[in-house]
Structures are given as C-alpha cells and as structure tokens.
Design an enzyme around this catalytic site. Structure first.
Site, PDB file in Angstrom:
ATOM      1  N   SER A 167       1.432 -31.460 -19.084  1.00 52.46           N
ATOM      2  CA  SER A 167       0.944 -31.445 -17.700  1.00 52.46           C
ATOM      3  C   SER A 167       1.790 -32.359 -16.825  1.00 52.46           C
ATOM      4  N   LEU A 200      -3.293 -29.099  -3.915  1.00 53.21           N
ATOM      5  CA  LEU A 200      -3.684 -27.795  -3.365  1.00 53.21           C
ATOM      6  C   LEU A 200      -5.210 -27.647  -3.423  1.00 53.21           C
ATOM      7  N   THR A 201      -5.791 -27.894  -4.611  1.00 52.35           N
ATOM      8  CA  THR A 201      -7.228 -27.695  -4.809  1.00 52.35           C
ATOM      9  C   THR A 201      -8.043 -28.672  -3.961  1.00 52.35           C
ATOM     10  N   LEU A 215       3.146 -22.381  -8.257  1.00 54.49           N
ATOM     11  CA  LEU A 215       2.235 -22.129  -9.380  1.00 54.49           C
ATOM     12  C   LEU A 215       2.874 -21.189 -10.392  1.00 54.49           C
ATOM     13  N   GLU A 252      -4.358 -24.131 -12.828  1.00 56.60           N
ATOM     14  CA  GLU A 252      -3.270 -23.165 -12.584  1.00 56.60           C
ATOM     15  C   GLU A 252      -3.804 -21.731 -12.551  1.00 56.60           C
ATOM     16  N   GLY A 253      -5.025 -21.578 -12.054  1.00 59.33           N
ATOM     17  CA  GLY A 253      -5.667 -20.269 -12.000  1.00 59.33           C
ATOM     18  C   GLY A 253      -6.525 -20.074 -13.224  1.00 59.33           C
TER      19      GLY A 253
HETATM   20  P1  TGC Z   1      -2.247 -13.040  -1.871  1.00 60.83           P
HETATM   21  O1  TGC Z   1      -2.425 -12.097  -0.726  1.00 60.83           O
HETATM   22  O2  TGC Z   1      -2.286 -12.505  -3.249  1.00 60.83           O
HETATM   23  O3  TGC Z   1      -0.848 -13.787  -1.720  1.00 60.83           O
HETATM   24  C1  TGC Z   1      -0.403 -14.395  -0.528  1.00 60.83           C
HETATM   25  C2  TGC Z   1       1.109 -14.341  -0.554  1.00 60.83           C
HETATM   26  O4  TGC Z   1       1.605 -15.031  -1.715  1.00 60.83           O
HETATM   27  C3  TGC Z   1       2.296 -14.124  -2.603  1.00 60.83           C
HETATM   28  N1  TGC Z   1       1.889 -14.479  -3.978  1.00 60.83           N
HETATM   29  C4  TGC Z   1       2.653 -15.157  -4.836  1.00 60.83           C
HETATM   30  N2  TGC Z   1       3.914 -15.592  -4.736  1.00 60.83           N
HETATM   31  C5  TGC Z   1       4.426 -16.240  -5.797  1.00 60.83           C
HETATM   32  N3  TGC Z   1       3.741 -16.492  -6.921  1.00 60.83           N
HETATM   33  C6  TGC Z   1       2.456 -16.078  -7.037  1.00 60.83           C
HETATM   34  N4  TGC Z   1       1.784 -16.358  -8.161  1.00 60.83           N
HETATM   35  C7  TGC Z   1       1.865 -15.363  -5.977  1.00 60.83           C
HETATM   36  N5  TGC Z   1       0.645 -14.822  -5.766  1.00 60.83           N
HETATM   37  C8  TGC Z   1       0.671 -14.271  -4.549  1.00 60.83           C
HETATM   38  C9  TGC Z   1       1.863 -12.743  -2.184  1.00 60.83           C
HETATM   39  O5  TGC Z   1       2.834 -11.781  -2.491  1.00 60.83           O
HETATM   40  C10 TGC Z   1       1.679 -12.936  -0.685  1.00 60.83           C
HETATM   41  O6  TGC Z   1       2.960 -12.972  -0.099  1.00 60.83           O
HETATM   42  P2  TGC Z   1       3.208 -12.424   1.394  1.00 60.83           P
HETATM   43  O7  TGC Z   1       4.652 -12.637   1.615  1.00 60.83           O
HETATM   44  O8  TGC Z   1       2.791 -10.987   1.348  1.00 60.83           O
HETATM   45  O9  TGC Z   1       2.337 -13.247   2.280  1.00 60.83           O
HETATM   46  O10 TGC Z   1      -3.245 -14.228  -1.714  1.00 60.83           O
HETATM   47  P3  TGC Z   1      -4.798 -14.284  -1.970  1.00 60.83           P
HETATM   48  O11 TGC Z   1      -5.375 -15.191  -0.941  1.00 60.83           O
HETATM   49  O12 TGC Z   1      -5.348 -12.899  -2.146  1.00 60.83           O
HETATM   50  O13 TGC Z   1      -4.916 -15.090  -3.375  1.00 60.83           O
HETATM   51  C11 TGC Z   1      -4.501 -14.584  -4.537  1.00 60.83           C
HETATM   52  C12 TGC Z   1      -4.886 -15.499  -5.730  1.00 60.83           C
HETATM   53  C13 TGC Z   1      -6.379 -15.509  -5.949  1.00 60.83           C
HETATM   54  C14 TGC Z   1      -4.197 -14.888  -6.925  1.00 60.83           C
HETATM   55  C15 TGC Z   1      -4.388 -16.935  -5.472  1.00 60.83           C
HETATM   56  O14 TGC Z   1      -5.084 -17.537  -4.445  1.00 60.83           O
HETATM   57  C16 TGC Z   1      -4.448 -17.795  -6.719  1.00 60.83           C
HETATM   58  O15 TGC Z   1      -3.544 -17.778  -7.516  1.00 60.83           O
HETATM   59  N6  TGC Z   1      -5.555 -18.613  -6.900  1.00 60.83           N
HETATM   60  C17 TGC Z   1      -5.613 -19.585  -7.974  1.00 60.83           C
HETATM   61  C18 TGC Z   1      -5.279 -20.949  -7.440  1.00 60.83           C
HETATM   62  C19 TGC Z   1      -4.630 -21.844  -8.465  1.00 60.83           C
HETATM   63  O16 TGC Z   1      -4.085 -21.405  -9.451  1.00 60.83           O
HETATM   64  N7  TGC Z   1      -4.608 -23.143  -8.183  1.00 60.83           N
HETATM   65  C20 TGC Z   1      -3.910 -24.053  -9.013  1.00 60.83           C
HETATM   66  C21 TGC Z   1      -3.797 -25.404  -8.355  1.00 60.83           C
HETATM   67  S1  TGC Z   1      -2.522 -26.421  -9.029  1.00 60.83           S
HETATM   68  C22 TGC Z   1      -3.041 -26.811 -10.569  1.00 60.83           C
HETATM   69  O17 TGC Z   1      -4.016 -26.366 -11.080  1.00 60.83           O
HETATM   70  C23 TGC Z   1      -2.172 -27.765 -11.282  1.00 60.83           C
HETATM   71  S2  TGC Z   1      -2.656 -28.159 -12.872  1.00 60.83           S
HETATM   72  C24 TGC Z   1      -1.192 -28.813 -13.336  1.00 60.83           C
HETATM   73  C25 TGC Z   1      -1.157 -29.463 -14.630  1.00 60.83           C
HETATM   74  O18 TGC Z   1      -1.752 -30.544 -14.798  1.00 60.83           O
HETATM   75  O19 TGC Z   1      -0.407 -28.922 -15.494  1.00 60.83           O
HETATM   76  P1  FAD Z   2     -13.801 -22.381  -8.526  1.00 60.22           P
HETATM   77  O1  FAD Z   2     -12.708 -21.788  -7.733  1.00 60.22           O
HETATM   78  O2  FAD Z   2     -14.965 -22.935  -7.789  1.00 60.22           O
HETATM   79  O3  FAD Z   2     -14.341 -21.280  -9.565  1.00 60.22           O
HETATM   80  C1  FAD Z   2     -15.557 -21.458 -10.276  1.00 60.22           C
HETATM   81  C2  FAD Z   2     -15.744 -20.271 -11.240  1.00 60.22           C
HETATM   82  O4  FAD Z   2     -15.833 -19.054 -10.505  1.00 60.22           O
HETATM   83  C3  FAD Z   2     -14.570 -20.091 -12.224  1.00 60.22           C
HETATM   84  O5  FAD Z   2     -15.059 -19.706 -13.475  1.00 60.22           O
HETATM   85  C4  FAD Z   2     -13.785 -18.938 -11.605  1.00 60.22           C
HETATM   86  O6  FAD Z   2     -13.031 -18.187 -12.556  1.00 60.22           O
HETATM   87  C5  FAD Z   2     -14.906 -18.100 -11.037  1.00 60.22           C
HETATM   88  N1  FAD Z   2     -14.464 -17.247  -9.924  1.00 60.22           N
HETATM   89  C6  FAD Z   2     -13.799 -17.616  -8.806  1.00 60.22           C
HETATM   90  N2  FAD Z   2     -13.540 -16.551  -8.028  1.00 60.22           N
HETATM   91  C7  FAD Z   2     -14.064 -15.477  -8.684  1.00 60.22           C
HETATM   92  C8  FAD Z   2     -14.124 -14.069  -8.393  1.00 60.22           C
HETATM   93  N3  FAD Z   2     -13.612 -13.562  -7.255  1.00 60.22           N
HETATM   94  N4  FAD Z   2     -14.721 -13.274  -9.287  1.00 60.22           N
HETATM   95  C9  FAD Z   2     -15.267 -13.769 -10.415  1.00 60.22           C
HETATM   96  N5  FAD Z   2     -15.252 -15.072 -10.744  1.00 60.22           N
HETATM   97  C10 FAD Z   2     -14.657 -15.903  -9.877  1.00 60.22           C
HETATM   98  N6  FAD Z   2      -5.274 -28.599  -8.679  1.00 60.22           N
HETATM   99  C11 FAD Z   2      -4.214 -28.987  -7.911  1.00 60.22           C
HETATM  100  O7  FAD Z   2      -4.067 -28.558  -6.772  1.00 60.22           O
HETATM  101  N7  FAD Z   2      -3.300 -29.877  -8.397  1.00 60.22           N
HETATM  102  C12 FAD Z   2      -3.390 -30.401  -9.639  1.00 60.22           C
HETATM  103  O8  FAD Z   2      -2.532 -31.193 -10.055  1.00 60.22           O
HETATM  104  C13 FAD Z   2      -4.498 -30.021 -10.459  1.00 60.22           C
HETATM  105  N8  FAD Z   2      -4.674 -30.581 -11.678  1.00 60.22           N
HETATM  106  C14 FAD Z   2      -5.801 -30.311 -12.399  1.00 60.22           C
HETATM  107  C15 FAD Z   2      -6.060 -31.022 -13.575  1.00 60.22           C
HETATM  108  C16 FAD Z   2      -7.230 -30.796 -14.287  1.00 60.22           C
HETATM  109  C17 FAD Z   2      -7.515 -31.586 -15.524  1.00 60.22           C
HETATM  110  C18 FAD Z   2      -8.150 -29.798 -13.842  1.00 60.22           C
HETATM  111  C19 FAD Z   2      -9.391 -29.516 -14.627  1.00 60.22           C
HETATM  112  C20 FAD Z   2      -7.909 -29.113 -12.681  1.00 60.22           C
HETATM  113  C21 FAD Z   2      -6.754 -29.361 -11.926  1.00 60.22           C
HETATM  114  N9  FAD Z   2      -6.524 -28.737 -10.696  1.00 60.22           N
HETATM  115  C22 FAD Z   2      -5.438 -29.097  -9.934  1.00 60.22           C
HETATM  116  C23 FAD Z   2      -7.537 -27.858 -10.135  1.00 60.22           C
HETATM  117  C24 FAD Z   2      -7.529 -26.432 -10.687  1.00 60.22           C
HETATM  118  O9  FAD Z   2      -6.419 -25.726 -10.245  1.00 60.22           O
HETATM  119  C25 FAD Z   2      -8.823 -25.779 -10.250  1.00 60.22           C
HETATM  120  O10 FAD Z   2      -9.867 -26.385 -10.977  1.00 60.22           O
HETATM  121  C26 FAD Z   2      -8.836 -24.283 -10.477  1.00 60.22           C
HETATM  122  O11 FAD Z   2      -7.906 -23.631  -9.636  1.00 60.22           O
HETATM  123  C27 FAD Z   2     -10.223 -23.669 -10.291  1.00 60.22           C
HETATM  124  O12 FAD Z   2     -10.811 -24.113  -9.108  1.00 60.22           O
HETATM  125  P2  FAD Z   2     -12.320 -24.714  -9.128  1.00 60.22           P
HETATM  126  O13 FAD Z   2     -12.397 -25.689 -10.222  1.00 60.22           O
HETATM  127  O14 FAD Z   2     -12.642 -25.175  -7.775  1.00 60.22           O
HETATM  128  O15 FAD Z   2     -13.227 -23.486  -9.517  1.00 60.22           O
END
Ligand code: TGC
Ligand code: FAD
Length: 387
Positions: free
Chosen positions: A95, A135-136, A243, A367-368
């Site tokens: 991570s 981001l979150t 991401l 990361e989703g």
């Molecule tokens: P959507 O309409 O799908 O996309 C908006 C624009 O973005 C483009 N796109 C991407 N581009 C690159 N990579 C991807 N994975 C992409 N996904 C979408 C898309 O083509 C579009 O481009 P444009 O030019 O047409 O505007 O957007 P949406 O609002 O419908 O959302 C889609 C969804 C649900 C897949 C997205 O919001 C999502 O991936 N949600 C999950 C959020 C997430 O993963 N958060 C992670 C936070 S960081 C973290 O967790 C770090 S942990 C790190 C660690 O400790 O290792």
């Molecule tokens: P929510 O978005 O509230 O989702 C709650 C539940 O609902 C989940 O089970 C989900 O799958 C489900 N759900 C959501 N939408 C739907 C749908 N449309 N249909 C059906 N089910 C759905 N974020 C950062 O930005 N930077 C970081 O460095 C980072 N590090 C992290 C480190 C750790 C240890 C953890 C635990 C998280 C970290 N995150 C970070 C946050 C992480 O990316 C989020 O926790 C993650 O994206 C999910 O968001 P949430 O926890 O708010 O859950």
C-alpha cells in the site's frame, strides 16, 4: 519433465525477461530478510515500519515505472512483480509503495507542470518526500463524482474546504494530492504539510492494515497558489486514471499475499498429524490446497497478460477492474481457507494467514469495492451503467 512448483504451477517465471526476474529476486530477498522477521510485531503494535523506507527507495521501488526525474523507469510487469513480493510480506507495505508511486508520483508526472515534476519527483523517488492521495470523503468513496470538497478561485490563489477520509499515509505525508470540485469540474491540488488550515489525524484501532498509516484530512480555508494545481488534471477521469495505475499493482500484490498463505498452509498440513496421519494425506486438505494453487495460477496469468497489455499501451481500465476483482477475491478466499487449515493456531499472529486475511478485507474495499469492479465489467458488457 521437471515437475511444476506449487507457487508457480504454470512456470510464469519463464515468461519473464532476465531484468524482470532480477528485480523480483531483489525484492523477494528484501522481503525475506528485512520484512518478514519484524512485520508481525509491527502489525501487532499497529505501527508502520518506516525504518524500511530508505531501503525501499534505494532499490528504486518508488515510482519505479516512471521514466526520468531520477525514477527507475522499469516496465509495468516489473512494477507488478515488486508489488507481488512486497505484499507477500504485508499488504501495508505494498500500500505504501502503491500510494507513493501510483497515486502521488503518477498524477504529478501525468498531469503536473514541468516545474512540479522537477520539484517533487526526484525527492519522492528517494523517499525524502512522502505523499498521500485524498479522494474518498466521510460521506462515501464509491461515487467520487459527488465529492463535497471544493476549491474556489481567489485572485491568483485557490481556497480549499472539505474533508477526506481513510487516507493511506495521511499523517506521514509531506504533500497531499487533494481532489476537489470547482466551477470548472474536478481538479487536483498539491497541498504541502504545514499549510495553514490543513491538518491530518490518524484513524486508530483498525483491525486491518495495522502496519499501515490511515488518516483523515481536514481542509479549512486552505489557500494554495495556482502553481500548486495540477494543470493537466481536468475532470473525474484524472483521479480515476491514477486509480487504474494503483489497481493494476494490487492485482499482482494480492497474488503475493495468497502465495504466503498457501506456503504456510502447505507446510503446516505436511507435519500436522491428526487421526494418526498428516492432514496433507487426506483428500479434503489436498483438494483445498489444489484449489488455492488453481486460483493463484489463474491470477498469475491474468496479471501477466494485463502487464503486457499495459506495457503495450493497450490496457482498458475495465480489464484492470476484472483482475482487481478476481485476484483480491481469490487472495481473500485463499487466506480465509489457509487460516482454517491451521486450526486454532491460525487465529494467532504467530501465523501469517490471519494477518493477510485481515489486510485483504481492506484491499477488497479500497481502490474500488468488489461490487464497483463487478459493475464496471457489467457496464462494459451491456453498455448500461447500473451504479
Ligand atoms: P465515469 O463516467 O465512469 O467516468 C468519468 C470519466 O473517467 C473515465 N474513467 C476512467 N479513466 C481512467 N481509469 C478509470 N478507471 C476510469 N473510470 C472511468 C471515463 O472514461 C470518463 O471519462 P470522460 O473523458 O468520458 O469524462 O464516472 P462515474 O461517475 O460513472 O464513476 C464510475 C466509477 C463508479 C467506476 C468510479 O467512480 C469509481 O471507480 N469508483 C470507485 C472509487 C475508488 O476506487 N476510490 C478509491 C480511492 S483511492 C484508494 O482507495 C487508495 S487505497 C491505496 C492503498 O492503500 O493501496
Ligand atoms: P461506500 O461507497 O459507502 O460503499 C458502501 C457499500 O455499498 C460497499 O459495499 C459498496 O460496494 C456498496 N455499493 C456502493 N455503490 C453501490 C451500488 N451502486 N450498487 C451496489 N452496491 C453499492 N481512499 C482514498 O482516497 N485514498 C486512500 O489512500 C485510501 N486508503 C484507504 C485505506 C484503507 C485501509 C481503507 C479501508 C480505505 C482507503 N480508502 C482510500 C478509501 C476507499 O477507497 C473507500 O473505502 C472505498 O472506495 C469505498 O468507499 P466507502 O468506504 O465510502 O464505501
């Protein structure tokens, strides 16, 4: 014919280049010699092993797939192998490297100005400046398009307000890549530690990723100059693009955690005598070990092909979603099953399985979430967004 090895049943290693094999061996030795001896204690103490950072940097692992700016310029398969070896040690260490490289150095490299790249990337590659990625938010992470953190222009500056939650490396970071909504759409900013109004606080009492720092970020009228905005980051695709980089590394990392669990379960089963024979002599245990091997092998082939597509610049982000979903689910199932094969001892930190199992509960969420990746693939297949 040479028999296959349990941790590389299809000889994926033979498909690697000499350079890729060397980097895997280098990081593998580091994990065996420097990480494994102390990681259970660090996890138990809820402490990030910061003492490992200088050597991680010396080996060139930070932002290793970036060209120039004193980064190692390795290919993406090598980056994946690094993640695999680090996560064989602990998901927290992988991570740390994912966040520094894929989520902080990558956006500066991909969307930053030349001045920003020269200022930050060499120091980040050397581990002298650490980053985090905000981001979150407290109200939810899966739908970052609805983020509340916002930035408003004020003369030549920007004023940022909002909060970020669950941010890896937050309190140890010298800079935060903060994503905020503006009148022009989503934009990214580099916020330096010490900037007035910017604070970070650790999230304590986690039962997962205990050897990693997770924090909250608060932005209260934080003023940053226009020169701190990432000029090429325009819209939600910018953070989502970061991401994709990090998720790609996680697909490999999960394999490392699963291999660690299979290794431990297999060794234990060979010597644990129950009903007068080692449990490895029973059909059920053999089937379970074989199933772990089958699932690990599938994941290895997925990630290698993903890496080759990425190096060929033919990768679509939905392909990364499929592998993140498959490989992390695989690793979590393997870890849970390994924990059970270890019997009561499996709940002890003396074994690695429960540590990996608990860590992977974060990996399957961050990361989703698994659901989000299933829906990304579903959208690709049907053309309909079901989020
Ligand atoms: P959507 O309409 O799908 O996309 C908006 C624009 O973005 C483009 N796109 C991407 N581009 C690159 N990579 C991807 N994975 C992409 N996904 C979408 C898309 O083509 C579009 O481009 P444009 O030019 O047409 O505007 O957007 P949406 O609002 O419908 O959302 C889609 C969804 C649900 C897949 C997205 O919001 C999502 O991936 N949600 C999950 C959020 C997430 O993963 N958060 C992670 C936070 S960081 C973290 O967790 C770090 S942990 C790190 C660690 O400790 O290792
Ligand atoms: P929510 O978005 O509230 O989702 C709650 C539940 O609902 C989940 O089970 C989900 O799958 C489900 N759900 C959501 N939408 C739907 C749908 N449309 N249909 C059906 N089910 C759905 N974020 C950062 O930005 N930077 C970081 O460095 C980072 N590090 C992290 C480190 C750790 C240890 C953890 C635990 C998280 C970290 N995150 C970070 C946050 C992480 O990316 C989020 O926790 C993650 O994206 C999910 O968001 P949430 O926890 O708010 O859950």
């Amino acid at each position: 014919m040479k028999p296959p090895t349990y941790d590389d049943f299809y000889d994926v290693r033979s498909m690697l280049s000499e350079d890729e094999r060397q980097i895997q061996d280098l990081v593998g030795r580091f994990v065996d010699e420097k990480v494994l001896p102390g990681i259970a204690k660090a996890f138990d103490e809820h402490r990030f092993p910061a003492e490992l950072v200088p050597e991680i940097a010396r080996m060139g692992l930070l932002g290793c797939n970036i060209e120039g700016y004193e980064c190692a310029g390795l290919n993406n398969v090598a980056y994946g192998l690094i993640c695999q070896e680090l996560e064989r040690g602990d998901s927290g260490l992988r991570s740390f490297v994912s966040v520094q490289g894929s989520l902080c150095m990558h956006p500066i490299h991909a969307y930053g100005s030349e001045e920003q790249k020269k200022r930050w990337l060499p120091k980040m590659a050397a581990g002298k400046v650490l980053g985090c990625f905000g981001l979150t938010e407290p109200d939810g992470g899966s739908d970052p398009g609805t983020m509340k953190t916002h930035a408003k222009r004020d003369g030549g500056d920007w004023i940022l307000n909002g909060a970020k939650m669950w941010i890896t490396n937050g309190t140890i970071a010298d800079i935060a890549i903060v994503w905020a909504s503006t009148e022009e759409g989503v934009r990214g900013f580099i916020v330096e530690k010490g900037t007035k109004g910017y604070t970070a606080r650790d999230i304590l009492k986690k039962y997962s990723l205990r050897a990693s720092v997770t924090s909250e970020l608060f932005l209260d009228h934080v003023r940053v100059p226009e020169s701190s905005r990432l000029p090429e980051a325009k819209g939600l695709s910018a953070p989502l693009g970061c991401l994709t980089q990090a998720r790609y590394g996680i697909t490999w990392g999960a394999i490392g955690a699963a291999i660690a669990c299979l290794t431990e379960a297999r060794e234990f089963a060979a010597t644990r005598v129950v009903f007068g024979k080692p449990i490895a002599h029973t059909q059920t245990i053999q089937r379970r070990l074989a199933d772990m091997c089958r699932r690990i092998t599938t994941a290895q082939l997925l990630s290698l092909q993903l890496g080759r597509l990425k190096d060929d610049q033919r990768l679509h982000h939905s392909q990364v979603s499929l592998a993140k979903w498959n490989n992390v689910r695989m690793a979590l199932d393997v870890a849970r099953d390994a924990r059970d094969i270890l019997g009561a001892g499996g709940i002890s930190i003396e074994f690695a399985a429960i540590r990996h199992m608990l860590n992977l509960e974060s990996v399957i969420t961050y990361e989703g979430t698994e659901t989000i990746h299933e829906l990304v693939v579903g959208r690709e297949l049907t053309g309909v967004s079901a989020f």
